[in-house]
Structure formats: C-alpha cells, structure tokens
Design a protein around this motif. Structure first.
Motif, PDB file in Angstrom:
ATOM      1  N   UNK A  64      38.975  46.958   1.743  1.00 55.35           N
ATOM      2  CA  UNK A  64      39.171  46.161   3.033  1.00 55.35           C
ATOM      3  C   UNK A  64      39.629  46.753   4.433  1.00 55.35           C
ATOM      4  N   UNK A  65      40.239  47.945   4.098  1.00 56.97           N
ATOM      5  CA  UNK A  65      40.672  48.601   5.450  1.00 56.97           C
ATOM      6  C   UNK A  65      39.684  49.079   6.261  1.00 56.97           C
ATOM      7  N   UNK A  66      38.312  49.165   5.906  1.00 57.59           N
ATOM      8  CA  UNK A  66      37.480  49.416   6.528  1.00 57.59           C
ATOM      9  C   UNK A  66      36.682  48.589   7.394  1.00 57.59           C
ATOM     10  N   UNK A  67      37.107  47.383   7.107  1.00 59.33           N
ATOM     11  CA  UNK A  67      36.486  46.139   7.810  1.00 59.33           C
ATOM     12  C   UNK A  67      36.475  46.271   9.428  1.00 59.33           C
ATOM     13  N   UNK A  68      35.420  46.191  10.200  1.00 56.54           N
ATOM     14  CA  UNK A  68      35.372  46.393  11.550  1.00 56.54           C
ATOM     15  C   UNK A  68      34.761  45.031  12.205  1.00 56.54           C
ATOM     16  N   UNK A  69      35.275  44.761  13.544  1.00 56.89           N
ATOM     17  CA  UNK A  69      34.897  43.624  14.020  1.00 56.89           C
ATOM     18  C   UNK A  69      34.677  44.049  15.561  1.00 56.89           C
ATOM     19  N   UNK A  70      33.604  43.501  16.294  1.00 59.69           N
ATOM     20  CA  UNK A  70      33.565  43.935  17.735  1.00 59.69           C
ATOM     21  C   UNK A  70      32.788  42.637  18.444  1.00 59.69           C
ATOM     22  N   UNK A  71      33.178  42.489  19.706  1.00 61.25           N
ATOM     23  CA  UNK A  71      32.494  41.311  20.517  1.00 61.25           C
ATOM     24  C   UNK A  71      32.414  41.986  21.964  1.00 61.25           C
ATOM     25  N   UNK A  72      30.985  41.765  22.439  1.00 58.38           N
ATOM     26  CA  UNK A  72      30.681  42.056  23.789  1.00 58.38           C
ATOM     27  C   UNK A  72      30.167  41.295  24.770  1.00 58.38           C
ATOM     28  N   UNK A  73      30.783  41.036  25.973  1.00 57.87           N
ATOM     29  CA  UNK A  73      30.260  40.155  27.035  1.00 57.87           C
ATOM     30  C   UNK A  73      29.622  40.999  28.173  1.00 57.87           C
ATOM     31  N   UNK A  96      39.021  48.524  14.624  1.00 55.30           N
ATOM     32  CA  UNK A  96      38.470  49.371  13.888  1.00 55.30           C
ATOM     33  C   UNK A  96      39.394  49.681  12.773  1.00 55.30           C
ATOM     34  N   UNK A  97      38.879  49.399  11.511  1.00 52.90           N
ATOM     35  CA  UNK A  97      39.614  49.807  10.317  1.00 52.90           C
ATOM     36  C   UNK A  97      39.311  51.415   9.796  1.00 52.90           C
ATOM     37  N   UNK A  98      40.364  52.047   9.539  1.00 55.95           N
ATOM     38  CA  UNK A  98      40.277  53.377   8.959  1.00 55.95           C
ATOM     39  C   UNK A  98      41.339  53.983   7.973  1.00 55.95           C
ATOM     40  N   UNK A 136      49.195  50.495   7.055  1.00 53.62           N
ATOM     41  CA  UNK A 136      49.084  49.428   5.804  1.00 53.62           C
ATOM     42  C   UNK A 136      50.756  49.393   5.288  1.00 53.62           C
ATOM     43  N   UNK A 137      50.926  48.170   5.169  1.00 52.63           N
ATOM     44  CA  UNK A 137      52.259  47.621   4.503  1.00 52.63           C
ATOM     45  C   UNK A 137      53.474  48.442   5.415  1.00 52.63           C
ATOM     46  N   UNK A 138      53.125  48.317   6.794  1.00 54.10           N
ATOM     47  CA  UNK A 138      54.321  48.688   7.806  1.00 54.10           C
ATOM     48  C   UNK A 138      55.059  50.102   7.210  1.00 54.10           C
TER      49      UNK A 138
END
Length: 510
Positions: free
Chosen positions: A207-216, A241-243, A294-296
């Motif tokens: 799940x750390x590789x989950x990515x999300x993006x929004x463009x307007x 971005x998750x890496x 992750x986990x601070x």
C-alpha cells in the motif's frame, strides 16, 4: 507496501496488510492489551516483544549512522539525489563534484537547511494570468452556447511481478482508476474550455506504492480579424506519491505531496503565403512538501527541491500542400532550491534550436522529422555541453487492416531523472496494430531506451514488449486486455529489474 523497518523481509507481506493476519490472533492480542491479563503465552509474547524492541533500536541506530544526523531533526535534508535509495554508494564522478562526493553512507557530510529558490514568483506568472482573464472577458457575447460536457472513465485491475519497481521484486494486485471531464463554451473564433482529470492506484498489500493525482485547467482562445490568434492556459496539478526507501535488508515506505502551477500564453501570427509564427511563454512553479516516513521512524524531511521553470519558445511554419516546413527555438531556465550538500538538484539553462519537416497524406499516413542541437549548462559551470537532438515519427496504413507506427528521439531529460542535473535520453518505439472487425482490434509493440545520467555517470538500459486487445462492447464502452514485459539495468548501481504487468480494464465515454 515495502518492508517496514524493524521486521525481516520474510515477514513483510504478513505485516504489510492487516487483512493477511489471523482474525482470532488479532482479537486475542487486543483483548490481552485492554484487560492487562498476561494469558497462558505470556513468556513467549514477552520474548517476542523484547526481540521486536531490540530490532527497532538497532534499526534506529542504523538509520542515524546512515544519514549522519544526530539527532534526526525535522526539516533536515537527507543527502541523496536518487528517487530509489539503496545501501550501495551513488558516486558523483564528475570532476567538479569529486570533493564531498555523494554516498548514502557518508559519515562526515554537511547538513544544510534548504535555501529558497532564487526567484520566488516571476512577473510573467502574474502577466500570463491577467492575459488569460483578458481573453475570457473579450469573448463575444454572441458566441455559441456551451456544449455538453465530455466525461471519460476507466478502471483497470492489474497484476504485476514488481510492485516496488526495484531489483527486489514483490508481486501484487492493484487497481488503477482514471477519469476526466471537459466542457467548452463558444465557437471556433472565440471559446473557453475547462478540464479536470484524476488518477488513483491502490495496491492490495504494497500500500505504500498507492498514488493519487488531480489536475485542473482552464483555457481561453480568441481569433482576431487581423489574423492574430491568442490563447491562454492555466494549469494546476496536485499529486501524492508513495515510494520506498531501501536500507540494507529493510524497506520503509515514504509519501510526498507535490503541487505544480503552470501558466502559458501563446500568440499566433499569420504572415501570409501559408506561413505562420507562433510565440509562447510558460511559467511553472513546482512545490514539493516534506517526505513522510512510515511509522514516523524519521521526522518529516525534505528530499526533493522546489523549482521555478521559465520557458520562451518560437516556431515558424510554412505549409505547401501536404507538406509543412519550419524551424523552432526555445530557452528554458530552471531555478532550483538548494537542498543538501552536494545539492540534490541543480539549477540549469537549456537552449534548443531545430529544423522541422512534416507530411500528412490523404490515406492517413504521416511523417515528421526534427533535427537540431541542444545546449545545457549546469549551475556554477558544473556541466556545459552541446549535443545533437532529433525526433522522427511516422504512421503508415498497411493492407489487410494493419497499421504501423514508430517514433525515436534523443534529447536532454531534466524531469524524469535520478541525476542531480539531467540525463541524456535516447528512445525508440515501434507498434503494429490490426483491426480484426469493426469493434475488435489487436496490437503489439516494442521499445528500447538508453539513459545516461550526466553527473552520476550511471547508465540505464531499458527494453520491453507489449500485446493488447480491445473489444468495443458498446458504442461508448471498451474492454481492454494487455500484457507488458520490461527489463531495466542500471550499471553503476548494479540493479537489474524485470517486470511483468498484466491487466484487464473497462473504458467508457459519456
């Protein structure tokens, strides 16, 4: 999700997703913690907890030695220029960067507070925004009413053998969701358009590789009676971005927020005799937030620099029947925030000049060619060189419903690169498509890529092949099946990546 620090790699998949653990075991552990009872397995659990604490202490000590920060403080840059981190050294062999060469295990490295970008906000940014507003105000009141919005969407279910995109392959399933909406007001001589799109990926376990993006984006266009055309564009994009960060046998997840604001203005001038001149100016601001671990395990730290990109370009084109000839020139100035020593990224100036030719036949065939040179100069004279740049592409319909497409190019790459300055990129692609029926099409393609990191002196060699089938279930609904296979080799880093990605997707237009 990559392996959390403090857990051996063999326990990664079990720990990565709570759904993979036994429900009875979780309930029993939770009940013991809440009630304070020791339970029949108290000595065993005590030994396990003690072992876990010792592992965490050893890992934290290893992190402190690794980054040479004692103690680790917030907003202190970790010296690295690579998107991927390994325990191997990343040598900077350029003569100007030999002193204090960047390596992950450097013990005596100087840590600096990030310096601001030399130019915060350019006057061209505000000028372009005002220019866009002017075009919107000047749109004629008698323009055609708004067209119906166009909505597209797709959902894909993937399986990949290399979810972490590294030489340590981990197989996983993930879902990729995309969507967009467009709407336009006006006619061919004066119009305004708005666009929005989003993309999100979700992995089952990594799940750390989950990515999300929004463009307007918003665009305004106006054609004047004198033959002058004006266009203004305003874009905003935000992406999370998750890496992953590799530290010896352990892997920690990271997450970073990036915002990009871009303003562009274009002027088209009809010079007569089928000749036109286009002039454009673009200002882009890239703002990157602190990287969260992750986990601070490490305080939020800035690992990538903010940038301001200013570009001016001009293109002269003359059309003769099915042919078009011309030339173009552009200048790009990048002002980059100073982070770390040696710096993670460098400011630069890039200039491009090239001659262009294109052909478009009535049978659907087309051909384009551009030949020129590119000049790149890094900050403080660290790099300065002129290299030949080119690009060629073609589309050729063949008998029996086949179609052949191809492209190749060579240029400086200043965005998608692990190098502090840039890479010299060469890439070639070839695709063959076949329309079996009105609603069924298949295709296959290959690619080869060579990327030379200019300062790191690392060379990335990539190649791959794909096969795809598309079935038009309805007029607005398509089902897609696709398989990709790729190989990547990094010479200095001694990394070998092999990836198979297969997916089935549903795409729709409304």
């Amino acid at each position: 999700m990559r392996h959390p620090v403090g857990y051996p790699r063999k326990n990664f998949l079990d720990h990565a997703s709570p759904s993979n653990r036994s429900c009875a075991g979780i309930c029993e552990e939770t009940s013991c913690r809440r009630s304070g009872s020791q339970g029949p397995d108290f000595p065993v659990r005590t030994r396990l907890q003690s072992t876990t604490r010792r592992k965490r202490r050893r890992v934290k000590k290893h992190l402190i030695r690794l980054f040479a920060i004692v103690p680790v403080q917030a907003r202190k840059p970790v010296p690295s220029a690579s998107r991927r981190f390994t325990s191997k050294p990343l040598p900077l062999r350029h003569p100007r960067m030999a002193e204090g060469a960047l390596t992950i295990r450097a013990r005596c490295m100087t840590i600096e507070t990030p310096r601001p970008v030399t130019r915060h906000l350019s006057s061209r940014l505000f000028g372009s925004a005002a220019y866009l507003g002017f075009l919107l105000v000047c749109a004629p009141a008698e323009a055609d009413p708004a067209t119906d919005p166009t909505i597209t969407g797709s959902i894909e279910q993937h399986w990949t053998t290399n979810a972490l995109d590294s030489d340590r392959a981990v197989a996983d399933w993930y879902t990729l969701l995309r969507g967009s909406i467009d709407r336009q007001w006006g006619d061919a001589d004066a119009n305004a358009r708005v666009h929005a799109d989003f993309e999100a990926s979700r992995y089952n376990r990594v799940s750390i590789e989950d990515d999300r993006s929004l463009a307007l984006s918003a665009q305004a266009f106006r054609r004047l009676e004198t033959g002058l055309e004006l266009r203004g564009t305003l874009d905003y994009r935000v992406q999370s971005t998750g890496d992953d960060l590799e530290i010896g046998p352990f892997i920690i997840g990271t997450r970073e927020l990036k915002q990009i604001l871009s303003v562009q203005g274009q002027i088209g001038i009809d010079l007569g005799n089928a000749t036109s001149l286009t002039i454009e100016a673009t200002e882009t601001i890239e703002k990157v937030g602190d990287t969260h671990f992750q986990d601070d395990l490490i305080s939020p730290t800035k690992l990538h620099a903010d940038r301001i990109l200013s570009q001016m370009a001009a293109r002269l084109t003359r059309t003769v029947g099915e042919y078009a000839f011309g030339g173009s020139t552009s200048a790009l100035l990048a002002s980059v925030e100073r982070v770390g020593f040696p710096p993670l990224q460098l400011s630069f100036f890039q200039y491009t000049a090239q001659a262009e030719a294109a052909f478009k036949g009535k049978d659907g065939s087309s051909f384009g060619l551009a030949l020129g040179v590119q000049y790149l100069r890094g900050a403080d004279g660290i790099y300065q060189r002129v290299l030949p740049a080119w690009q060629a592409n073609f589309v050729q319909p063949l008998p029996k419903g086949f179609e052949l497409r191809g492209t190749c190019f060579a240029r400086y790459e200043t965005s998608d690169t692990d190098d502090p300055l840039a890479s010299w990129l060469r890439r070639a692609e070839l695709e063959l498509g076949l329309k079996l029926r009105e609603n069924v099409a298949v295709g296959t393609g290959i690619f080869a890529q060579l990327k030379d990191n200019l300062l790191l002196e690392n060379v990335e060699r990539s190649k791959g092949v794909y096969a795809e089938a598309t079935w038009g279930a309805t007029k607005s609904l398509n089902i897609v099946f696709r398989v990709d296979y790729s190989q990547k080799v990094k010479t200095i880093l001694d990394e070998h990546e092999n990836t198979v990605d297969a997916f089935v997707g549903v795409r729709t237009n409304i």
